[in-house]
Design a protein around this motif. Structure first.
Motif, PDB file in Angstrom:
ATOM      1  N   ALA A 122       0.836  -1.209   0.000  1.00  0.00           N
ATOM      2  CA  ALA A 122       0.000   0.000   0.000  1.00  0.00           C
ATOM      3  C   ALA A 122       0.864   1.250   0.000  1.00  0.00           C
ATOM      4  O   ALA A 122       0.593   2.209  -0.733  1.00  0.00           O
ATOM      5  CB  ALA A 122      -0.932  -0.010   1.212  1.00  0.00           C
ATOM      6  N   VAL A 123       1.924   1.243   0.809  1.00  0.00           N
ATOM      7  CA  VAL A 123       2.857   2.373   0.821  1.00  0.00           C
ATOM      8  C   VAL A 123       3.481   2.547  -0.559  1.00  0.00           C
ATOM      9  O   VAL A 123       3.641   3.664  -1.054  1.00  0.00           O
ATOM     10  CB  VAL A 123       3.949   2.143   1.887  1.00  0.00           C
ATOM     11  N   GLY A 124       3.794   1.434  -1.204  1.00  0.00           N
ATOM     12  CA  GLY A 124       4.498   1.476  -2.479  1.00  0.00           C
ATOM     13  C   GLY A 124       3.684   1.930  -3.667  1.00  0.00           C
ATOM     14  O   GLY A 124       4.244   2.135  -4.754  1.00  0.00           O
ATOM     15  N   CYS A 125       2.360   2.086  -3.498  1.00  0.00           N
ATOM     16  CA  CYS A 125       1.547   2.564  -4.637  1.00  0.00           C
ATOM     17  C   CYS A 125       0.560   3.644  -4.200  1.00  0.00           C
ATOM     18  O   CYS A 125      -0.439   3.891  -4.885  1.00  0.00           O
ATOM     19  CB  CYS A 125       0.800   1.405  -5.301  1.00  0.00           C
ATOM     20  N   HIS A 126       0.842   4.323  -3.094  1.00  0.00           N
ATOM     21  CA  HIS A 126      -0.150   5.246  -2.528  1.00  0.00           C
ATOM     22  C   HIS A 126      -0.392   6.484  -3.381  1.00  0.00           C
ATOM     23  O   HIS A 126      -1.428   7.130  -3.255  1.00  0.00           O
ATOM     24  CB  HIS A 126       0.274   5.678  -1.117  1.00  0.00           C
ATOM     25  N   THR A 127       0.533   6.829  -4.250  1.00  0.00           N
ATOM     26  CA  THR A 127       0.371   8.019  -5.089  1.00  0.00           C
ATOM     27  C   THR A 127      -0.396   7.715  -6.365  1.00  0.00           C
ATOM     28  O   THR A 127      -1.258   8.489  -6.791  1.00  0.00           O
ATOM     29  CB  THR A 127       1.746   8.612  -5.446  1.00  0.00           C
ATOM     30  N   THR A 128      -0.096   6.582  -6.981  1.00  0.00           N
ATOM     31  CA  THR A 128      -0.652   6.259  -8.295  1.00  0.00           C
ATOM     32  C   THR A 128      -1.722   5.182  -8.269  1.00  0.00           C
ATOM     33  O   THR A 128      -2.465   5.040  -9.233  1.00  0.00           O
ATOM     34  CB  THR A 128       0.468   5.750  -9.214  1.00  0.00           C
ATOM     35  N   LEU A 129      -1.786   4.417  -7.184  1.00  0.00           N
ATOM     36  CA  LEU A 129      -2.518   3.161  -7.132  1.00  0.00           C
ATOM     37  C   LEU A 129      -1.889   2.217  -8.163  1.00  0.00           C
ATOM     38  O   LEU A 129      -0.811   2.505  -8.694  1.00  0.00           O
ATOM     39  CB  LEU A 129      -4.023   3.362  -7.365  1.00  0.00           C
ATOM     40  N   ARG A 130      -2.515   1.111  -8.439  1.00  0.00           N
ATOM     41  CA  ARG A 130      -1.963   0.131  -9.377  1.00  0.00           C
ATOM     42  C   ARG A 130      -3.063  -0.817  -9.800  1.00  0.00           C
ATOM     43  O   ARG A 130      -4.110  -0.909  -9.156  1.00  0.00           O
ATOM     44  CB  ARG A 130      -0.825  -0.651  -8.713  1.00  0.00           C
ATOM     45  N   ALA A 172     -11.931   5.948  -5.084  1.00  0.00           N
ATOM     46  CA  ALA A 172     -10.612   5.879  -5.717  1.00  0.00           C
ATOM     47  C   ALA A 172     -10.697   6.252  -7.188  1.00  0.00           C
ATOM     48  O   ALA A 172      -9.856   6.997  -7.720  1.00  0.00           O
ATOM     49  CB  ALA A 172     -10.024   4.477  -5.547  1.00  0.00           C
ATOM     50  N   TYR A 173     -11.736   5.757  -7.845  1.00  0.00           N
ATOM     51  CA  TYR A 173     -11.907   6.048  -9.270  1.00  0.00           C
ATOM     52  C   TYR A 173     -12.183   7.530  -9.511  1.00  0.00           C
ATOM     53  O   TYR A 173     -11.757   8.095 -10.533  1.00  0.00           O
ATOM     54  CB  TYR A 173     -13.035   5.193  -9.844  1.00  0.00           C
ATOM     55  N   ALA A 196      -4.493   1.407 -13.342  1.00  0.00           N
ATOM     56  CA  ALA A 196      -5.488   1.415 -12.265  1.00  0.00           C
ATOM     57  C   ALA A 196      -6.775   2.082 -12.733  1.00  0.00           C
ATOM     58  O   ALA A 196      -7.885   1.613 -12.440  1.00  0.00           O
ATOM     59  CB  ALA A 196      -4.937   2.131 -11.036  1.00  0.00           C
ATOM     60  N   HIS A 197      -6.641   3.176 -13.457  1.00  0.00           N
ATOM     61  CA  HIS A 197      -7.816   3.881 -13.974  1.00  0.00           C
ATOM     62  C   HIS A 197      -8.604   2.983 -14.911  1.00  0.00           C
ATOM     63  O   HIS A 197      -9.838   2.869 -14.802  1.00  0.00           O
ATOM     64  CB  HIS A 197      -7.379   5.160 -14.695  1.00  0.00           C
TER      65      HIS A 197
END
Length: 249
Positions: A122-130, A172-173, A196-197
Motif C-alpha cells: 500500500a505504501v508502495g503505490c499510494h500516489t498512483t494506485l496500481r 478511488a476512481y 489502475a484507472h
C-alpha cells in the motif's frame, strides 16, 4: 540496514512505537510538515478502514509510513532508487517526485522493520494506485488524497466524497478520473495510474446481464406443435436459435 539509512538515523532513537518513531524520523531530518501530514493520513486511513471494513491498524501504519522518503530531495530520488536497486520507470526518471512511493516502501521495511506485505504494498503505490490493487491499497490511496499536503481544500474533494458514498472503489476512481481528465496538463502519466484507472473503469461499469440459461416457449397461436403434438425439427431449430446467445433486457 543500508548505510544510507543509518546516516538518516544519527541522533534519532527508535523506540518501537511506530507513530512516534516516524514522526521523530521525519522531524529529525528537517521534514516537520511531512511528519504532520503523515500523522493526518494515518488518522484518515484508520477512519476509512473502519468505514469500509478494512484493518484499521494496518491502514494507520501505512498512513504514517507513506511519505517517509520525503527526507530525500526530489532531485536525488532517482539516484537513491538506483543505489537501492529499485526499478526506475521512464516516467519516474522524468518526474522524480513520483518515485517516492517506491522508496518509502523500501525504507518502511529496512528502517522500521515492517514485514506485513500488505502495508508495504500500500505504501508502495499510494500516489498512483496500481492494477490489481488490494483493499488496503485503495484505503491508503483515498486517505492520502483526502488529507492532502497542500493548503486549502482539494479541488476534487467534493467529487471524491460523493463517490465514497457509493463505495471505496468509486472514491478511488473519482480521483483517478480527476487526473485522467487533466492528463494533457500533467508532466507524466505513470503507467500504474493508467492501468489502475482502466481497471476500475471496467470494474465499475454496469454489470453485463447474464446469458439465458433457460427460457420458456408458449405456443399461443397453435403453430409450434404439429397435429401429433410434436415439435418439428424446423420449429425446434427456430426456438433454439431465438434463445441462443441472447441476453436479458
Amino acid at each position: 540496514m543500508h548505510v544510507m539509512f543509518q546516516k538518516l538515523l544519527q541522533g534519532i532513537e527508535l523506540t518501537g512505537d511506530l507513530k512516534s518513531d516516524v514522526s521523530a524520523f521525519l522531524t529529525g531530518n528537517d521534514c516537520p510538515a511531512t511528519a504532520l501530514h503523515s500523522m493526518e493520513v494515518g488518522e484518515e486511513a484508520r477512519s476509512t478502514a473502519l468505514r469500509f471494513g478494512g484493518d484499521p491498524q494496518a491502514a494507520e501504519a501505512a498512513g504514517w509510513l507513506h511519505d517517509i522518503s520525503a527526507v530525500f530531495p526530489a532531485d536525488t530520488r532517482v539516484e537513491v532508487a538506483r543505489i537501492l536497486q529499485v526499478e526506475v520507470l521512464p516516467e519516474e526518471e522524468q518526474f522524480p517526485m513520483i518515485i517516492h512511493q517506491k522508496l518509502s516502501r523500501v525504507m518502511a521495511e529496512d528502517i522500521f522493520g515492517i514485514r506485513n506485505t500488505e502495508i508495504l504494498d500500500a505504501v508502495g503505490c499510494h500516489t498512483t494506485l496500481r492494477a490489481g490493487s488490494s483493499h488496503l491499497d485503495r484505503i491508503l490511496f483515498v486517505a492520502d488524497k483526502i488529507a492532502w499536503d497542500q493548503t486549502g481544500t482539494p479541488p476534487y474533494l467534493d467529487r471524491l466524497n460523493a463517490e465514497l458514498e457509493r463505495s471505496l472503489e468509486h472514491g478511488a476512481y473519482a480521483y483517478l478520473s480527476y487526473l485522467w481528465e487533466r492528463r494533457n496538463t500533467l508532466r507524466v502519466i505513470h503507467p500504474w495510474l493508467r492501468e489502475a484507472h482502466g481497471e476500475l473503469e471496467q470494474a465499475l461499469r454496469l454489470p453485463v446481464k447474464p446469458r439465458c440459461s433457460a427460457f420458456v416457449v408458449l405456443d399461443l397461436d397453435g403453430t409450434l406443435l404439429n397435429s401429433r403434438k410434436e415439435v418439428s425439427p424446423r420449429n425446434a431449430k427456430a426456438v433454439l436459435d431465438c434463445g441462443h446467445g441472447q441476453r436479458y433486457t
